[in-house]
Scaffold this motif. Sequence first.
Motif, mmCIF file in Angstrom:
data_model
loop_
_atom_site.group_PDB
_atom_site.id
_atom_site.type_symbol
_atom_site.label_atom_id
_atom_site.label_comp_id
_atom_site.label_asym_id
_atom_site.label_seq_id
_atom_site.Cartn_x
_atom_site.Cartn_y
_atom_site.Cartn_z
ATOM 1 N N TYR A 79 -14.624 0.243 -7.770
ATOM 2 C CA TYR A 79 -15.818 0.925 -7.278
ATOM 3 C C TYR A 79 -15.728 2.408 -7.617
ATOM 4 O O TYR A 79 -14.653 2.915 -7.972
ATOM 5 N N ASP A 93 4.432 1.809 -4.359
ATOM 6 C CA ASP A 93 3.473 2.061 -5.423
ATOM 7 C C ASP A 93 3.127 0.717 -6.078
ATOM 8 O O ASP A 93 4.036 -0.026 -6.485
ATOM 9 N N ALA A 94 1.829 0.416 -6.166
ATOM 10 C CA ALA A 94 1.415 -0.911 -6.629
ATOM 11 C C ALA A 94 1.943 -1.216 -8.033
ATOM 12 O O ALA A 94 2.473 -2.308 -8.278
ATOM 13 N N ASP A 148 0.861 -1.186 0.000
ATOM 14 C CA ASP A 148 0.000 0.000 0.000
ATOM 15 C C ASP A 148 0.893 1.230 0.000
ATOM 16 O O ASP A 148 1.979 1.235 0.577
HETATM 17 C C1 LIG Z 1 -9.965 1.490 -0.913
HETATM 18 S S1 LIG Z 1 -8.459 1.080 -0.301
HETATM 19 C C2 LIG Z 1 -8.411 -0.671 -0.483
HETATM 20 C C3 LIG Z 1 -9.287 -1.417 0.508
HETATM 21 C C4 LIG Z 1 -8.776 -2.776 1.017
HETATM 22 N N1 LIG Z 1 -8.511 -3.696 -0.074
HETATM 23 C C5 LIG Z 1 -9.717 -3.390 2.029
HETATM 24 O O1 LIG Z 1 -10.541 -4.225 1.689
HETATM 25 O O2 LIG Z 1 -9.647 -2.990 3.177
HETATM 26 C C6 LIG Z 1 -7.392 1.777 -1.476
HETATM 27 C C7 LIG Z 1 -5.952 1.799 -0.985
HETATM 28 O O3 LIG Z 1 -5.112 2.078 -2.092
HETATM 29 C C8 LIG Z 1 -3.966 2.758 -1.627
HETATM 30 N N2 LIG Z 1 -3.301 3.370 -2.792
HETATM 31 C C9 LIG Z 1 -3.683 4.445 -3.510
HETATM 32 N N3 LIG Z 1 -2.813 4.665 -4.541
HETATM 33 C C10 LIG Z 1 -1.877 3.680 -4.468
HETATM 34 C C11 LIG Z 1 -0.743 3.348 -5.248
HETATM 35 N N4 LIG Z 1 -0.376 4.094 -6.301
HETATM 36 N N5 LIG Z 1 -0.028 2.252 -4.897
HETATM 37 C C12 LIG Z 1 -0.384 1.495 -3.826
HETATM 38 N N6 LIG Z 1 -1.456 1.776 -3.057
HETATM 39 C C13 LIG Z 1 -2.194 2.847 -3.361
HETATM 40 C C14 LIG Z 1 -4.503 3.714 -0.604
HETATM 41 O O4 LIG Z 1 -3.468 4.100 0.297
HETATM 42 C C15 LIG Z 1 -5.605 2.864 0.059
HETATM 43 O O5 LIG Z 1 -5.124 2.246 1.221
#
Ligand SMILES: C[S@@+](CC[C@H](N)C(=O)[O-])C[C@H]1O[C@@H](n2cnc3c(N)ncnc32)[C@H](O)[C@@H]1O
Length: 299
Positions: free
Chosen positions: A246, A183-184, A154
């Motif tokens: 979503y 970063d993913a 994350d």
């Molecule tokens: C909606 S949450 C995911 C929910 C999680 N899967 C759950 O069920 O609890 C989205 C996440 O994506 C992360 N995020 C946003 N941009 C990102 C990136 N470029 N690389 C990695 N993580 C990222 C945010 O920090 C956040 O924690």
Amino acid sequence: MAKLVQQPLVMECTDWPDAESYRLLDSGGGRKYEAFGPYAFIRPEPQALWQPRLSDWPASGEFVPGSDEDGGGRWNLDPAVPDDGWELEWNEIRFTALPTPFRHLQFFPDMAPVWDWMREQLDGREDAETLNMFGYTGLGTLALSKHGRVTHVDASKKSVAQARENAALSGMEDRPIRWLVDDAAKFAAREVRRERRYDGIILDPPKFGRGPKNETWRLEEGLSGLIGDCAKLLDEKSAFLFLTVYAVRMSAIALGGLLEELLRHLPGTIELGDLAVREQGAGGRLLPTAIFARWSNNG
Ligand SMILES: C[S@@+](CC[C@H](N)C(=O)[O-])C[C@H]1O[C@@H](n2cnc3c(N)ncnc32)[C@H](O)[C@@H]1O
């Protein structure tokens, strides 16, 4: 070649194992009314087009949206709601619920059937290598850790810290979990270069996000490259990939089509549909929350 099933499915969140931890009490009039342990909250829900069933929604708090559909707004909270959150549970996992400025409570209850499904794909295994990208506060990661090693990625240091706190609260701090602030998309590309493989991958990307070095994530632009890299991290012995999306104008059919194209070198089955939460009680309605596509392979 993975076979696409075009008929949509509904993955329904009905009762949590501990029904006190989460229940959808009612919905309607563009809002939903939910119980999170001892506290009930009202949140905006544009897809609740119908009328509420209950005449009164006594609540410990309500999120009042700003004028912008995509964000903004604030909580009106009763002083009885603890500032540092409270504990809830899902099966053996314990975690902290807390209202956040982003409308949710530090976890997504509608993901519970996804955690169950992933576990079914790994049934009987304790040696699986899985990857949770956009893993947030770690509930999916902790659910997967029952079956082996998990890599949790994350971009947010704070979310990863909260995920580790949830692991400690669950007595799982010694589980073989790699907690990565990264970063993913960059991480996945790096794993491809390292020729790594996984038994299962879950991704729950937001519509828009930022990596730790301010990398920009835009779902419509980044998704196919990211899934393409994930596909290279799976092989014919891998068990699953699960993708949720979503708050985007997109159909699950599009997600299914993307997986069909990018996972065509693999055996197994691709399915698609909606995640939805069932209101409690007789005649409870189904409230959609997200779309998904999933690949499974038991062979
Ligand atoms: C909606 S949450 C995911 C929910 C999680 N899967 C759950 O069920 O609890 C989205 C996440 O994506 C992360 N995020 C946003 N941009 C990102 C990136 N470029 N690389 C990695 N993580 C990222 C945010 O920090 C956040 O924690």
